[in-house]
Design a protein around this motif. Structure first.
Motif, PDB file in Angstrom:
ATOM      1  N   SER A  26       0.848  -1.201   0.000  1.00 46.98           N
ATOM      2  CA  SER A  26       0.000   0.000   0.000  1.00 46.98           C
ATOM      3  C   SER A  26       0.878   1.243   0.000  1.00 46.98           C
ATOM      4  CB  SER A  26      -0.905  -0.014   1.235  1.00 46.98           C
ATOM      5  OG  SER A  26      -1.663   1.179   1.305  1.00 46.98           O
ATOM      6  N   ALA A  27       0.593   2.159  -0.934  1.00 47.37           N
ATOM      7  CA  ALA A  27       1.398   3.382  -1.057  1.00 47.37           C
ATOM      8  C   ALA A  27       0.489   4.587  -1.289  1.00 47.37           C
ATOM      9  CB  ALA A  27       2.404   3.251  -2.196  1.00 47.37           C
ATOM     10  N   ARG A  28       1.004   5.780  -0.948  1.00 54.83           N
ATOM     11  CA  ARG A  28       0.279   7.030  -1.168  1.00 54.83           C
ATOM     12  C   ARG A  28       1.156   7.986  -1.962  1.00 54.83           C
ATOM     13  NH1 ARG A  28      -0.992  10.548   3.969  1.00 54.83           N
ATOM     14  NH2 ARG A  28       0.862  11.701   3.302  1.00 54.83           N
ATOM     15  N   LEU A  29       0.542   8.758  -2.858  1.00 50.58           N
ATOM     16  CA  LEU A  29       1.270   9.724  -3.670  1.00 50.58           C
ATOM     17  C   LEU A  29       0.927  11.134  -3.221  1.00 50.58           C
ATOM     18  CD1 LEU A  29       0.682   8.138  -7.207  1.00 50.58           C
ATOM     19  CD2 LEU A  29       2.695   7.874  -5.752  1.00 50.58           C
ATOM     20  N   ASP A  30       1.949  11.922  -2.917  1.00 48.20           N
ATOM     21  CA  ASP A  30       1.759  13.319  -2.532  1.00 48.20           C
ATOM     22  C   ASP A  30       2.528  14.209  -3.492  1.00 48.20           C
ATOM     23  OD1 ASP A  30       1.675  12.924   1.108  1.00 48.20           O
ATOM     24  OD2 ASP A  30       0.130  12.727  -0.431  1.00 48.20           O
ATOM     25  N   LEU A  31       1.858  15.226  -4.047  1.00 50.40           N
ATOM     26  CA  LEU A  31       2.500  16.146  -4.978  1.00 50.40           C
ATOM     27  C   LEU A  31       3.357  17.144  -4.224  1.00 50.40           C
ATOM     28  CD1 LEU A  31       2.872  17.265  -7.835  1.00 50.40           C
ATOM     29  CD2 LEU A  31       0.796  18.633  -7.481  1.00 50.40           C
ATOM     30  N   GLY A  32       4.622  17.261  -4.629  1.00 46.74           N
ATOM     31  CA  GLY A  32       5.534  18.220  -4.034  1.00 46.74           C
ATOM     32  C   GLY A  32       6.243  19.029  -5.102  1.00 46.74           C
ATOM     33  N   ALA A  33       7.232  19.798  -4.708  1.00 46.09           N
ATOM     34  CA  ALA A  33       7.938  20.679  -5.631  1.00 46.09           C
ATOM     35  C   ALA A  33       8.699  19.899  -6.699  1.00 46.09           C
ATOM     36  CB  ALA A  33       8.906  21.580  -4.856  1.00 46.09           C
ATOM     37  N   GLU A  34       9.191  18.699  -6.357  1.00 45.17           N
ATOM     38  CA  GLU A  34       9.999  17.922  -7.285  1.00 45.17           C
ATOM     39  C   GLU A  34       9.216  16.807  -7.990  1.00 45.17           C
ATOM     40  OE1 GLU A  34      14.164  18.434  -4.747  1.00 45.17           O
ATOM     41  OE2 GLU A  34      13.366  16.457  -5.212  1.00 45.17           O
ATOM     42  N   GLY A  35       7.928  16.733  -7.684  1.00 45.33           N
ATOM     43  CA  GLY A  35       7.121  15.687  -8.309  1.00 45.33           C
ATOM     44  C   GLY A  35       6.253  14.995  -7.283  1.00 45.33           C
ATOM     45  N   TYR A  36       5.983  13.703  -7.514  1.00 44.62           N
ATOM     46  CA  TYR A  36       5.093  12.939  -6.644  1.00 44.62           C
ATOM     47  C   TYR A  36       5.914  12.027  -5.731  1.00 44.62           C
ATOM     48  CZ  TYR A  36       1.245  14.558  -9.521  1.00 44.62           C
ATOM     49  OH  TYR A  36       0.341  15.352 -10.163  1.00 44.62           O
ATOM     50  N   THR A  37       5.791  12.291  -4.445  1.00 45.60           N
ATOM     51  CA  THR A  37       6.497  11.479  -3.462  1.00 45.60           C
ATOM     52  C   THR A  37       5.728  10.196  -3.209  1.00 45.60           C
ATOM     53  OG1 THR A  37       7.391  13.453  -2.376  1.00 45.60           O
ATOM     54  CG2 THR A  37       7.419  11.395  -1.118  1.00 45.60           C
ATOM     55  N   VAL A  38       6.439   9.080  -3.218  1.00 50.34           N
ATOM     56  CA  VAL A  38       5.831   7.773  -2.974  1.00 50.34           C
ATOM     57  C   VAL A  38       6.023   7.429  -1.501  1.00 50.34           C
ATOM     58  CG1 VAL A  38       5.824   5.331  -3.595  1.00 50.34           C
ATOM     59  CG2 VAL A  38       6.382   7.051  -5.332  1.00 50.34           C
ATOM     60  N   TRP A  39       4.902   7.408  -0.755  1.00 51.26           N
ATOM     61  CA  TRP A  39       4.937   7.062   0.665  1.00 51.26           C
ATOM     62  C   TRP A  39       4.489   5.614   0.843  1.00 51.26           C
ATOM     63  CZ3 TRP A  39       6.963  10.491   4.058  1.00 51.26           C
ATOM     64  CH2 TRP A  39       7.051  11.827   3.655  1.00 51.26           C
TER      65      TRP A  39
END
Length: 308
Positions: A26-39
């Motif tokens: 299970s992973a979550r994607l968060d939009l940041g300055a450099e792209g989408y962080t995979v949590w």
């Protein structure tokens, strides 16, 4: 929950998240300055995800990552389970080989070109040959060996001289020769189901490998047992069935499904064919195809679990 890395492209980030889901991560994607962080929610799987991410970024269009439909199927099953939880009387979602028909993998037609090509070529061959007997001149280049009619009761052929002379396609082409419309329809229905599942989940090259090995091996076995007068995709179909059966049962995150009803039907049909009650049947092709398919399915499960 910890970060495994960043993916710049939104579509690629979603594709990677879908890939992780099919492997039980299970992973979550968060939009940041450099792209989408995979949590990653499960920190025990973090090292695995961090190891996989560079391989994905190097080849994001690799067919092994094309699992969006399988991931959506898993999400739908999870939603159904969540809705059913407050109601104890409601049936739980069935596993891949439990009774009843499981949630089908959503497979687009354009994503399975080889399976559709196998069906199309089989239909073209059927139209061309008009379901004529294997000794017909129309089939001279498609049977495993050129067959000549000696008299009403006998046929003749020159061993495998044509194959030894370079016509190696004859090891495979009997798969596309069918003896009746029902024979063709039955086999193509299974190719449409099993072949497309495998191609969508494991890629076109995997399906091509299975068809080539299953087809050539089952055809050669049938030739050794009964001579060259046979045809049909059944050896391949039984092999694909064995592959999907094991993958659905022991590696459900790969996205393939096999209902208990279908598994029971194929098992019964295999036994009925052995009795000879339905006429001359290429039972050696069926048996060799099934055994090889189960073997490849076992290897597929091992490889799938090793990558997780």
């Amino acid at each position: 929950m910890r970060s495994a890395g960043t993916i710049r492209d939104k579509a690629q980030a979603r594709r990677f998240a879908d890939f992780l889901l099919t492997r039980g991560i299970s992973a979550r994607l968060d939009l940041g300055a450099e792209g989408y962080t995979v949590w990653v929610h499960d920190e025990d799987r973090l090292a695995e995800v961090r190891a996989e991410l560079p391989r994905f970024l190097a080849a994001p269009d690799d067919p092994r990552y094309n699992l969006s439909r399988a991931a959506e199927s898993l999400r739908e099953q999870a939603r159904q389970a969540e809705v059913a939880t407050p109601r104890p009387a409601a049936p739980r979602p069935a596993p891949a080989v439990a009774s009843g028909v499981p949630a089908a993998v959503r497979v687009g037609l354009m994503g399975t070109p080889l399976a559709l090509a196998l069906i199309a070529f089989s239909v073209v061959v059927a139209i061309y040959t008009q379901f004529e007997p294997t000794y017909s001149p129309r089939l001279a280049k498609l049977t495993i060996a050129t067959i000549e009619r000696i008299d009403v009761a006998r046929i003749g052929w020159n061993g495998l001289d044509e194959i030894r002379g370079g016509e190696v396609w004859r090891l495979l082409t009997p798969c596309f020769v069918h003896m009746s419309f029902i024979h063709l329809l039955f086999n193509m229905m299974w190719i449409f189901d099993l072949g497309r599942q495998i191609e969508a989940s494991r890629g076109t090259l995997t399906l091509a490998f299975l068809v080539l090995v299953l087809g050539c091996s089952s055809n050669y076995a049938q030739y050794l047992a009964d001579g060259p007068s046979f045809g049909g995709m059944s050896g391949v179909v039984f092999g694909l069935f064995g592959y999907v059966l094991l993958m659905a049962r022991f590696a459900p995150s790969a996205g393939m499904v096999m209902s208990a009803n279908n598994a029971l039907f194929v098992g019964i049909w295999f036994c009925v064919c052995l009795t000879g009650a339905v006429g001359p049947i290429a039972n050696w092709a069926h048996g060799v195809g099934l055994v090889l398919g189960l073997g490849f399915g076992g290897i597929g499960v091992w490889l799938h679990e090793r990558k997780r």
